[in-house]
Write a protein that holds these residues in place. Sequence first.
Motif, PDB file in Angstrom:
ATOM      1  N   LEU A 278       0.831  -1.205   0.000  1.00  0.00           N
ATOM      2  CA  LEU A 278       0.000   0.000   0.000  1.00  0.00           C
ATOM      3  C   LEU A 278       0.869   1.259   0.000  1.00  0.00           C
ATOM      4  O   LEU A 278       0.577   2.232  -0.709  1.00  0.00           O
ATOM      5  CB  LEU A 278      -0.913   0.022   1.227  1.00  0.00           C
ATOM      6  N   LEU A 279       1.924   1.237   0.785  1.00  0.00           N
ATOM      7  CA  LEU A 279       2.791   2.409   0.865  1.00  0.00           C
ATOM      8  C   LEU A 279       3.532   2.656  -0.449  1.00  0.00           C
ATOM      9  O   LEU A 279       3.931   3.787  -0.746  1.00  0.00           O
ATOM     10  CB  LEU A 279       3.799   2.247   2.010  1.00  0.00           C
ATOM     11  N   GLU A 280       3.700   1.613  -1.237  1.00  0.00           N
ATOM     12  CA  GLU A 280       4.335   1.777  -2.540  1.00  0.00           C
ATOM     13  C   GLU A 280       3.495   2.643  -3.474  1.00  0.00           C
ATOM     14  O   GLU A 280       3.995   3.165  -4.460  1.00  0.00           O
ATOM     15  CB  GLU A 280       4.583   0.409  -3.182  1.00  0.00           C
TER      16      GLU A 280
ATOM     17  N   ARG B 182      10.390   9.525   2.778  1.00  0.00           N
ATOM     18  CA  ARG B 182       9.607  10.729   3.066  1.00  0.00           C
ATOM     19  C   ARG B 182       8.459  10.792   2.077  1.00  0.00           C
ATOM     20  O   ARG B 182       8.612  11.298   0.968  1.00  0.00           O
ATOM     21  CB  ARG B 182      10.486  11.969   2.953  1.00  0.00           C
ATOM     22  N   TYR B 183       7.326  10.277   2.492  1.00  0.00           N
ATOM     23  CA  TYR B 183       6.192  10.209   1.590  1.00  0.00           C
ATOM     24  C   TYR B 183       5.550  11.564   1.448  1.00  0.00           C
ATOM     25  O   TYR B 183       5.490  12.355   2.367  1.00  0.00           O
ATOM     26  CB  TYR B 183       5.180   9.182   2.095  1.00  0.00           C
ATOM     27  N   ALA B 184       5.007  11.820   0.270  1.00  0.00           N
ATOM     28  CA  ALA B 184       4.360  13.106   0.008  1.00  0.00           C
ATOM     29  C   ALA B 184       3.069  13.229   0.782  1.00  0.00           C
ATOM     30  O   ALA B 184       2.349  12.272   0.975  1.00  0.00           O
ATOM     31  CB  ALA B 184       4.075  13.233  -1.500  1.00  0.00           C
ATOM     32  N   VAL B 185       2.799  14.427   1.255  1.00  0.00           N
ATOM     33  CA  VAL B 185       1.573  14.724   1.979  1.00  0.00           C
ATOM     34  C   VAL B 185       0.841  15.834   1.243  1.00  0.00           C
ATOM     35  O   VAL B 185       1.450  16.807   0.817  1.00  0.00           O
ATOM     36  CB  VAL B 185       1.867  15.169   3.431  1.00  0.00           C
ATOM     37  N   VAL B 186      -0.472  15.671   1.056  1.00  0.00           N
ATOM     38  CA  VAL B 186      -1.227  16.700   0.336  1.00  0.00           C
ATOM     39  C   VAL B 186      -1.291  17.948   1.177  1.00  0.00           C
ATOM     40  O   VAL B 186      -1.224  17.908   2.393  1.00  0.00           O
ATOM     41  CB  VAL B 186      -2.650  16.202   0.015  1.00  0.00           C
TER      42      VAL B 186
ATOM     43  N   ARG C 143      11.332   5.365  -8.603  1.00  0.00           N
ATOM     44  CA  ARG C 143      11.828   4.182  -7.904  1.00  0.00           C
ATOM     45  C   ARG C 143      11.096   2.923  -8.376  1.00  0.00           C
ATOM     46  O   ARG C 143       9.973   2.979  -8.845  1.00  0.00           O
ATOM     47  CB  ARG C 143      11.620   4.346  -6.393  1.00  0.00           C
ATOM     48  N   ASP C 144      11.762   1.797  -8.241  1.00  0.00           N
ATOM     49  CA  ASP C 144      11.136   0.522  -8.567  1.00  0.00           C
ATOM     50  C   ASP C 144      10.053   0.212  -7.548  1.00  0.00           C
ATOM     51  O   ASP C 144      10.237   0.414  -6.345  1.00  0.00           O
ATOM     52  CB  ASP C 144      12.177  -0.601  -8.573  1.00  0.00           C
ATOM     53  N   ARG C 145       8.931  -0.279  -8.028  1.00  0.00           N
ATOM     54  CA  ARG C 145       7.820  -0.601  -7.145  1.00  0.00           C
ATOM     55  C   ARG C 145       7.385  -2.039  -7.374  1.00  0.00           C
ATOM     56  O   ARG C 145       7.316  -2.492  -8.511  1.00  0.00           O
ATOM     57  CB  ARG C 145       6.631   0.337  -7.392  1.00  0.00           C
ATOM     58  N   ALA C 146       7.078  -2.717  -6.272  1.00  0.00           N
ATOM     59  CA  ALA C 146       6.597  -4.090  -6.373  1.00  0.00           C
ATOM     60  C   ALA C 146       5.091  -4.069  -6.619  1.00  0.00           C
ATOM     61  O   ALA C 146       4.337  -3.569  -5.788  1.00  0.00           O
ATOM     62  CB  ALA C 146       6.906  -4.859  -5.089  1.00  0.00           C
ATOM     63  N   PRO C 147       4.637  -4.584  -7.756  1.00  0.00           N
ATOM     64  CA  PRO C 147       3.195  -4.550  -8.040  1.00  0.00           C
ATOM     65  C   PRO C 147       2.445  -5.535  -7.150  1.00  0.00           C
ATOM     66  O   PRO C 147       2.975  -6.572  -6.748  1.00  0.00           O
ATOM     67  CB  PRO C 147       3.126  -4.961  -9.512  1.00  0.00           C
ATOM     68  N   LEU C 148       1.191  -5.200  -6.861  1.00  0.00           N
ATOM     69  CA  LEU C 148       0.313  -6.095  -6.116  1.00  0.00           C
ATOM     70  C   LEU C 148      -0.337  -7.031  -7.128  1.00  0.00           C
ATOM     71  O   LEU C 148      -1.181  -6.629  -7.920  1.00  0.00           O
ATOM     72  CB  LEU C 148      -0.747  -5.301  -5.358  1.00  0.00           C
ATOM     73  N   THR C 149       0.072  -8.289  -7.137  1.00  0.00           N
ATOM     74  CA  THR C 149      -0.395  -9.233  -8.139  1.00  0.00           C
ATOM     75  C   THR C 149      -1.684  -9.914  -7.701  1.00  0.00           C
ATOM     76  O   THR C 149      -2.028  -9.935  -6.513  1.00  0.00           O
ATOM     77  CB  THR C 149       0.675 -10.306  -8.394  1.00  0.00           C
ATOM     78  N   GLY C 150      -2.397 -10.471  -8.667  1.00  0.00           N
ATOM     79  CA  GLY C 150      -3.600 -11.220  -8.372  1.00  0.00           C
ATOM     80  C   GLY C 150      -4.802 -10.330  -8.127  1.00  0.00           C
ATOM     81  O   GLY C 150      -4.676  -9.136  -7.878  1.00  0.00           O
ATOM     82  N   ASP C 151      -5.974 -10.935  -8.208  1.00  0.00           N
ATOM     83  CA  ASP C 151      -7.216 -10.210  -7.980  1.00  0.00           C
ATOM     84  C   ASP C 151      -7.628 -10.312  -6.517  1.00  0.00           C
ATOM     85  O   ASP C 151      -7.279 -11.274  -5.823  1.00  0.00           O
ATOM     86  CB  ASP C 151      -8.332 -10.787  -8.855  1.00  0.00           C
TER      87      ASP C 151
END
Length: 333
Positions: free
Chosen positions: A252-254, A329-333, A264-272
């Motif tokens: 989720l954080l990705e 450091r994740y972006a914040v709206v 940056r490289d991101r690990a996809p969430l696979t499967g349904d």
Amino acid sequence: MGKAADTALIKVVNLGKSFDVSEPFLQRVVTRSGRKIVNAVDGVSFSIERGTTFSIVGESGCGKSTITRLVAGLDRPTAGEIAFNTPDAAPVRLQMVFQDPIGSLNPRWRIGRSIAEPMDRTMDGNARRERVGELLKTVGLAPADAGKYPHEFSGGQRQRISIARALAADAELLLLDEPTSALDVSVQSQVLNLLKDLQERLGLTYLFISHNLSVVRFLTDRIGVMYLGRLVEEGSGQAVFDTPQHPYTKLLLETIPDMENPKRDRAPLTGDLPSPLKPPSGCVFHPRCPLAMEVCSTVRPELQVVENGSNVACHAVAQGAAMAAPVNRYAVV
């Protein structure tokens, strides 16, 4: 979980909610099919300290909004308990702020009437008008706006009106169900700043429901991450964002934009997403989990405290197989 229970305004223990989504009886007889039960909420526990924000995040359909309705008393739980810690066991004063501000306001009523409705039995006309003006100023609008209709306001202004209406009942607990998801990003930040300011000034307690982790990080004290009706990770905002433990939380954080490393490289969430009618056995996340082991498909993991102080339901984490995520450091709206 969290601080001592006697300082919590609300404590939820093993909460469950099932819905019967079966076909009509005669159709079941013809098709020889049985009842279909969805466990929308399955054994969820958490507490919320007074004056703080507890956020629940997860994909659509995970049970977030159902928890809000259960806490509000709009639905009755099929299992578990919701306890409020108030003097002399008095009813807690709670109000909801909904996702769609235009849908939650009567289009035929001037907003002054909508805000004043909770005060009809406690104040006379002059006192109500004065109080409505005060509430409008509290949320950044003018007392003269009381004579306008909802369609005369922007989306952000309508959400401010919804917040003012919630405060009109002297609420101490606000249930915020995706209150900014229907708003533009710039307007989201205005509403979030307002909620944060009101909490500091009035000592309000928030149950915040959202799928937007950037929004959650700005406002929350503690976070619960849900997947298919179950809580898979719960901890302080700092711990969950800086050192997420559950594989689903990390994925989720990705999805949050990283301003320092946008490519940056991101690990996809696979499967349904599995059907809630037939959830997987054992850990409900194991069909999509990159760390799944044999035990994950048969044994349901229980929440347990890990090194960073969070509560995590994961066999891999319990066995030390999951590596700590790097701090971003994740972006914040």
